[in-house]
Design a protein around this motif. Structure first.
Motif, PDB file in Angstrom:
ATOM      1  N   PHE A 166      -5.482  10.567   9.019  1.00 25.81           N
ATOM      2  CA  PHE A 166      -4.277   9.725   8.996  1.00 25.81           C
ATOM      3  C   PHE A 166      -3.379  10.033  10.190  1.00 25.81           C
ATOM      4  O   PHE A 166      -2.350  10.693  10.040  1.00 25.81           O
ATOM      5  CB  PHE A 166      -3.493   9.957   7.700  1.00 25.81           C
ATOM      6  CG  PHE A 166      -4.285   9.777   6.438  1.00 25.81           C
ATOM      7  CD1 PHE A 166      -4.781   8.536   6.090  1.00 25.81           C
ATOM      8  CD2 PHE A 166      -4.522  10.856   5.593  1.00 25.81           C
ATOM      9  CE1 PHE A 166      -5.509   8.357   4.912  1.00 25.81           C
ATOM     10  CE2 PHE A 166      -5.236  10.700   4.414  1.00 25.81           C
ATOM     11  CZ  PHE A 166      -5.741   9.447   4.070  1.00 25.81           C
ATOM     12  N   PHE A 214      -1.125   8.476  11.743  1.00 31.50           N
ATOM     13  CA  PHE A 214      -0.109   7.427  11.879  1.00 31.50           C
ATOM     14  C   PHE A 214       1.283   8.036  12.046  1.00 31.50           C
ATOM     15  O   PHE A 214       2.047   8.161  11.084  1.00 31.50           O
ATOM     16  CB  PHE A 214      -0.163   6.474  10.682  1.00 31.50           C
ATOM     17  CG  PHE A 214      -1.554   5.993  10.378  1.00 31.50           C
ATOM     18  CD1 PHE A 214      -2.334   5.422  11.371  1.00 31.50           C
ATOM     19  CD2 PHE A 214      -2.089   6.120   9.109  1.00 31.50           C
ATOM     20  CE1 PHE A 214      -3.625   4.976  11.106  1.00 31.50           C
ATOM     21  CE2 PHE A 214      -3.374   5.681   8.827  1.00 31.50           C
ATOM     22  CZ  PHE A 214      -4.139   5.111   9.827  1.00 31.50           C
ATOM     23  N   ILE A 247      -0.460   1.128   4.460  1.00 31.56           N
ATOM     24  CA  ILE A 247      -1.712   0.371   4.300  1.00 31.56           C
ATOM     25  C   ILE A 247      -1.915  -0.576   5.475  1.00 31.56           C
ATOM     26  O   ILE A 247      -3.047  -0.773   5.952  1.00 31.56           O
ATOM     27  CB  ILE A 247      -1.688  -0.401   2.959  1.00 31.56           C
ATOM     28  CG1 ILE A 247      -1.754   0.592   1.791  1.00 31.56           C
ATOM     29  CG2 ILE A 247      -2.837  -1.400   2.876  1.00 31.56           C
ATOM     30  CD1 ILE A 247      -1.447  -0.023   0.443  1.00 31.56           C
ATOM     31  N   GLN A 303      -0.991  -0.003   8.514  1.00 33.00           N
ATOM     32  CA  GLN A 303      -1.473   0.813   9.642  1.00 33.00           C
ATOM     33  C   GLN A 303      -2.964   1.092   9.505  1.00 33.00           C
ATOM     34  O   GLN A 303      -3.715   1.060  10.483  1.00 33.00           O
ATOM     35  CB  GLN A 303      -0.702   2.144   9.720  1.00 33.00           C
ATOM     36  CG  GLN A 303       0.809   2.021   9.791  1.00 33.00           C
ATOM     37  CD  GLN A 303       1.278   1.192  10.954  1.00 33.00           C
ATOM     38  OE1 GLN A 303       0.789   1.347  12.077  1.00 33.00           O
ATOM     39  NE2 GLN A 303       2.226   0.300  10.703  1.00 33.00           N
ATOM     40  N   VAL A 304      -3.404   1.375   8.275  1.00 28.27           N
ATOM     41  CA  VAL A 304      -4.831   1.625   8.034  1.00 28.27           C
ATOM     42  C   VAL A 304      -5.650   0.384   8.347  1.00 28.27           C
ATOM     43  O   VAL A 304      -6.706   0.452   8.998  1.00 28.27           O
ATOM     44  CB  VAL A 304      -5.071   2.075   6.578  1.00 28.27           C
ATOM     45  CG1 VAL A 304      -6.567   2.203   6.299  1.00 28.27           C
ATOM     46  CG2 VAL A 304      -4.370   3.406   6.301  1.00 28.27           C
ATOM     47  N   ASP A 305      -5.151  -0.775   7.899  1.00 25.30           N
ATOM     48  CA  ASP A 305      -5.866  -2.031   8.158  1.00 25.30           C
ATOM     49  C   ASP A 305      -5.923  -2.350   9.648  1.00 25.30           C
ATOM     50  O   ASP A 305      -6.917  -2.889  10.147  1.00 25.30           O
ATOM     51  CB  ASP A 305      -5.166  -3.190   7.425  1.00 25.30           C
ATOM     52  CG  ASP A 305      -5.351  -3.103   5.922  1.00 25.30           C
ATOM     53  OD1 ASP A 305      -6.275  -2.388   5.487  1.00 25.30           O
ATOM     54  OD2 ASP A 305      -4.563  -3.736   5.191  1.00 25.30           O
ATOM     55  N   GLY A 328      -7.350   1.603  11.310  1.00 19.59           N
ATOM     56  CA  GLY A 328      -8.467   2.253  10.636  1.00 19.59           C
ATOM     57  C   GLY A 328      -8.237   3.746  10.447  1.00 19.59           C
ATOM     58  O   GLY A 328      -7.439   4.364  11.150  1.00 19.59           O
ATOM     59  N   LEU A 329      -8.940   4.307   9.471  1.00 17.24           N
ATOM     60  CA  LEU A 329      -8.917   5.763   9.294  1.00 17.24           C
ATOM     61  C   LEU A 329      -9.621   6.424  10.475  1.00 17.24           C
ATOM     62  O   LEU A 329     -10.463   5.816  11.123  1.00 17.24           O
ATOM     63  CB  LEU A 329      -9.593   6.145   7.982  1.00 17.24           C
ATOM     64  CG  LEU A 329      -8.956   5.594   6.691  1.00 17.24           C
ATOM     65  CD1 LEU A 329      -9.783   6.008   5.483  1.00 17.24           C
ATOM     66  CD2 LEU A 329      -7.520   6.084   6.544  1.00 17.24           C
ATOM     67  N   TYR A 363      -3.987   6.418  18.112  1.00 18.26           N
ATOM     68  CA  TYR A 363      -3.012   5.562  17.431  1.00 18.26           C
ATOM     69  C   TYR A 363      -1.880   5.127  18.365  1.00 18.26           C
ATOM     70  O   TYR A 363      -1.234   5.964  18.994  1.00 18.26           O
ATOM     71  CB  TYR A 363      -2.443   6.314  16.224  1.00 18.26           C
ATOM     72  CG  TYR A 363      -1.362   5.589  15.476  1.00 18.26           C
ATOM     73  CD1 TYR A 363      -1.650   4.442  14.757  1.00 18.26           C
ATOM     74  CD2 TYR A 363      -0.051   6.059  15.489  1.00 18.26           C
ATOM     75  CE1 TYR A 363      -0.663   3.764  14.060  1.00 18.26           C
ATOM     76  CE2 TYR A 363       0.947   5.387  14.802  1.00 18.26           C
ATOM     77  CZ  TYR A 363       0.639   4.245  14.087  1.00 18.26           C
ATOM     78  OH  TYR A 363       1.619   3.589  13.396  1.00 18.26           O
TER      79      TYR A 363
END
Length: 465
Positions: free
Chosen positions: A363, A365, A445, A447-449, A452-453, A458
């Motif tokens: 993560f 982010f 969520i 940021q993940v979309d 990605g993980l 980033y």
């Protein structure tokens, strides 16, 4: 007379330890006292002020772009005071617990008292488990955030390596904190850390004012409820750095003098965060919505590179602050906490660093993760649980009558104190955990979309060949 007796009981062991230190006249012990073995009021203040505002200093302009200037300033003042209040409650509960235990002749000379033990001693095992879960999880992700911040910052000096690779490197560097025994030994680091954040904050302020507003700058925030409450929760996180309050208090020679230290540290921190966040937001406006690290927008100069390097060193220090309580918990679980062998304790601590390292890579982010941790973990760890624990501890008339620390008369006695605690619990539960949790999770969520993980880099600009 009663208060004098309590003070002697609370400070007794530490005063004896201090005299033992003074008995040694060797050059090495004088050097140790000067740079290494601190326990004064000043050491505690430096630790609180240095630990409270680390990498979050770089994300507050991002929060201002979500909140708008007026709300950003109001929330900083509001949560700064609220954080100081719950730190005071933790102080009161620590003194109450320690006084009761030392009246029972318990010796804490080789044992560091932690928040979950205070809850256990005053309220029982269910409170202990609750405190242990939230505190450890928060400190775990607090350490993760420091690693992410290290990679995010160094990238603006050297982009030959991506941020994920820098995370691998700084994970190994931060693992060396296993050799720092306790908060006694952060004296020189806390002092230097505060200088570093002070320099960075005023660099951001002055550089933004000199740079001036970018062409076509807009200040449209707040525009969406999701962004508004995400920004507010990041500020909740900013002033929720007192998850290590008990450990810092325990490192003091006279821990009962801690009561006003956190408030004074908070007031100093506000002189750093308010000007820097306001100036950067004034200069760059909505550009910050896609630049959660403020340093990414400021032009590269020697002053900016200095700020990056100083923040890297400071994040190493803050990693140690966040991770040391986790080291203590693990030592107690394994059964080596009271051993005097520094090497043995360091080796036992190493497994704690591994999950932190791994989570920082999953993560990465920078910015959004602060708000998520703030809403889901900080809200309970340093606001709701201390306020509830204080109310339950002193719910009975005998407990209030025999309390070591009575409420300040300016608050209106126990009624005023309970009123403030109820307000803190309701506000943080609804606004911090409820609305903040909803907003920060949606943002996280997203940021993940988007990235990605295991995102390799980033929010990195296109790499120039």
């Amino acid at each position: 007379m009663a208060s004098e007796k309590v003070e002697t009981v609370v400070a007794g062991n530490y005063l004896e330890m201090e005299r033992e230190e003074e008995d040694s006249k060797s050059t090495s012990s004088k050097f140790s006292r000067l740079f290494w073995h601190g326990g004064s009021v000043y050491d505690a203040w430096f630790s609180c002020a240095s630990n409270q505002v680390a990498q979050v200093l770089l994300t507050l302009p991002y929060s201002f772009s979500q909140l708008g200037m007026v709300s950003g300033i109001i929330f900083q003042l509001f949560y700064g005071l609220m954080g100081s209040w719950t730190a005071y409650l933790i102080t009161v509960l620590y003194v109450e617990y320690r006084t009761r235990k030392e009246r029972e002749k318990v010796d804490f000379r080789n044992h560091v008292i932690q928040w979950f033990e205070v809850l256990d001693g005053l309220l029982g095992k269910h409170w202990r488990n609750l405190g242990l879960f939230f505190n450890c999880t928060f400190l775990l992700f607090g350490s993760v955030i420091q690693l992410i911040a290290c990679a995010s910052n160094i990238y603006y000096i050297n982009d030959n390596l991506d941020k994920r690779t820098w995370t691998y490197i700084f994970g190994a560097c931060c693992a060396t904190t296993v050799f720092i025994p306790s908060f006694h030994n952060y004296r020189i680091w806390s002092f230097l850390g505060l200088i570093m954040t002070t320099y960075t904050a005023w660099y951001m302020t002055i550089a933004s004012l000199i740079h001036g507003q970018v062409e076509g700058v807009t200040h449209s925030g707040p525009t969406k409820l999701v962004l508004y409450f995400t920004g507010a929760t990041n500020i909740l996180y900013t002033f929720g750095g007192h998850a290590v309050t008990v450990e810092i208090m325990h490192a003091m020679w006279k821990p009962q003098k801690f009561k006003m230290i956190y408030l004074i540290a908070t007031l100093y921190v506000l002189t750093l965060t308010l000007p820097s966040a306001s100036a950067v937001y004034w200069a760059f406006g909505d550009n910050l919505l896609t630049h959660s690290n403020a340093l990414s927008l400021l032009p590269r100069t020697g002053f900016r590179d200095t700020a990056v390097i100083l923040m890297l060193i400071h994040q190493f220090i803050t990693f140690g602050f966040a991770c040391t309580p986790l080291y203590f918990v693990w030592e107690k679980f394994v059964g080596v906490h009271e051993t005097k062998s520094l090497l043995k304790r360091a080796l036992v601590r190493l497994p704690v660093v591994v999950p932190i390292w791994f989570l920082a890579i999953i993560f990465p982010f920078f910015g959004p993760i602060n708000s998520t941790v703030g809403s889901l973990l900080v809200s309970f760890t340093v606001y709701i649980i201390p306020a509830l624990a204080h109310m339950v501890t002193f719910a009975s008339a005998p407990a209030r009558e025999n309390a070591v620390e009575r409420p300040p008369s300016i608050l209106g006695g126990w009624v005023g104190l309970y009123s403030m605690n109820v307000f803190v619990v309701v506000w943080v539960l609804v606004v911090g955990f409820g609305l903040g949790g909803w907003a920060s999770m949606l943002n996280f969520i997203h940021q993940v979309d988007t990235f990605g993980l295991f995102a390799k880099c980033y929010q990195c600009p296109p790499h120039k060949a």
